[in-house]
Design an enzyme around this catalytic site. Structure first.
Site: not given
Length: 477
Positions: A435, A70, A75, A68, A66, A8
């Site tokens: 997930w 944050d 991220e 998104y 993914r 990540e």
């Protein structure tokens, strides 16, 4: 590697002088919205994921990963990858997605995404989190955890991204930090911000290992090791070393083959001491009172990995050879690591600039250069101006693949998830994607508990069930 791994990455956003400063949090949202609404890179979330992730905050991508927002940062979480080459490729896909969005929006000359871990102006940090799937039966006794912490604290000698200056965050007990000697340059960007060895609460108490037990898979079979200590690397070669060496050590852990009597007296303090050691001897104190260098610690882990893991795969052999190459070059031949080890590369650039311009190390210009090293735009990022040696350049040039932005790994659960993302892009059914599961309306869901399975056939059967838009709409009401 043969271990499911994901990364990540949080990105800083840097604006030119022509762009209003208030837009620093608007541009991550603009890019996220463009990727999901215009570029069709994935499917946006229709539901709350938690109180900080409302509908529309992010979503899953066609590559199985993914993206998104944050806390103001964008991220990117890579899809699950089984092999080291794939992991580095899909980590780079996050850079390519963001940069392609800036180009499409005509903003690439005014807005930059920076893949680093510190804000020089506010002292804030943002993360690069590593996720390793492990067998549930793996033993995490205090000696085993202590040995793992020793490895993680010392690996920064080749995984650190380097930084100008220092930060002095509050300690775990929230006592004000004591005055410290000025540090011009250090190995790691995250070292100053790690205040605990193992802890669950991430946001205000960053630990080397995050202790939450959230496997995102079958709880009976798997656990997920979640690491907060790592820097974001610009060099794909450094990313490979960071992930590959850690995966090797976890294999030694699962097989009960970790070294003995190699537990640090204080892993958090040692992490900071190694990062800030201007002598670059990197001496640490062990729990038994002895001292050892971080380089010797890494050689110990390398020797055990050579003994027990060599020839387990061609990729492992590549990793072991390059791990040894780097450990040999650090004391005697650092020029060979330029373009491969980020802190060495950055320090070389900064020293060259300081000498050419006659600057002191507290000149703010150096912080700007520090940031520009991490600019993901190949036209402007200083990392891309470096020409490494053949060993490193062959890897760095061979792992970037444009298709990774839209095509998932073919050998993990990400493949089946990506089929669901594509399906839900082109229908009006309410859906939930996680997930480890997908759902279509509130009553019908498919659990995908094994990250080693693709679930392609299961997902196809699930999505081919007859449904009507009317019944799906009723479920939403």
């Amino acid at each position: 590697m043969d271990r499911v791994v994901g990364i990540e990455t949080e990105y800083g956003c840097l604006l030119s002088e022509d762009e209003p400063h208030v837009n620093s949090e608007l541009w991550p949202a603009k890019v996220k919205n463009y990727l999901f609404r215009k570029a069709d890179a994935g499917t946006i979330d229709l539901h709350y994921r938690d109180y900080e992730e409302p509908p529309g905050n992010g979503g899953f991508l066609l590559n199985g990963g993914r993206l998104y927002l944050d806390m103001g940062h964008i991220e990117y979480a890579s899809p699950e990858c089984l092999h080291l080459h794939d992991l580095v490729t899909y980590e780079l896909a996050g850079d390519d997605l963001l940069q392609s969005a800036l180009v499409a929006l005509g903003a690439e000359d005014r807005v930059s995404f920076i893949k680093n871990n510190v804000d020089h102006h506010t002292g804030a940090t943002f993360g690069c989190h590593e996720n390793y799937l492990m067998r549930r039966e793996a033993q995490f006794t205090p000696p085993i955890l202590g040995t793992l912490l020793t490895f993680l604290a010392t690996r920064q000698i080749f995984t650190g991204a380097g930084r100008v200056g220092q930060s002095n965050p509050l300690a775990f007990d929230f006592e004000p930090p004591q005055p410290e000697r000025q540090v011009n340059f250090q190995l790691s960007q995250r070292a100053d911000h790690i205040v605990n060895d193992i802890y669950q609460w991430v946001q205000f108490n960053r630990a080397i290992i995050n202790a939450r037990d959230e496997p995102l898979a079958d709880y009976r079979k798997y656990r997920r090791l979640h690491l907060l200590i790592g820097d974001s690397n610009m060099s794909p070669y450094a990313t490979a070393l960071k992930i590959g060496t850690t995966a090797c050590v976890l294999s030694l852990l699962e097989e009960g083959r970790l070294p003995r009597n190699l537990v640090l007296a204080d892993a958090v303090q040692s992490t900071r001491d190694i990062s800030r050691d201007t002598s670059e001897r990197w001496i640490v104190r062990l729990e038994n009172g002895k001292t050892v260098s971080a380089l010797d610690v890494q050689w110990e882990f390398h020797h055990l990995a050579q003994k027990h893991l060599r020839h387990s795969s061609a990729e492992t052999n590549w990793l072991l050879e390059n791990w040894g190459f780097v450990l040999e070059a650090i004391p005697d031949n650092r020029q060979a690591l330029i373009g491969g080890v980020d802190w060495i590369t950055k320090k070389w650039l900064l020293e060259t600039f300081v000498q050419a311009e006659g600057l002191s190390w507290d000149d703010p210009w150096l912080q700007s250069i520090d940031l520009e090293y991490h600019n993901i735009d190949p036209r402007r990022g200083l990392f891309f101006s470096i020409t490494p040696g053949k060993r490193i350049s062959d890897w760095n040039n061979g792992v970037r693949r444009a298709s990774a932005m839209h095509v998932p790994p073919a050998n993990t659960r990400a493949s089946g998830r990506a089929r669901a993302v594509s399906f839900f892009q082109n229908c009006n059914f309410p859906y939930v994607i996680n997930w480890d599961s997908i759902a279509c309306d509130s009553r019908d869901f498919l659990v995908m508990g094994n990250p080693f399975e693709t679930y392609n056939d299961e997902v196809d059967r699930f999505l081919s069930k007859p449904r009507t838009i009317a019944s799906a709409t009723e479920q939403q009401l």
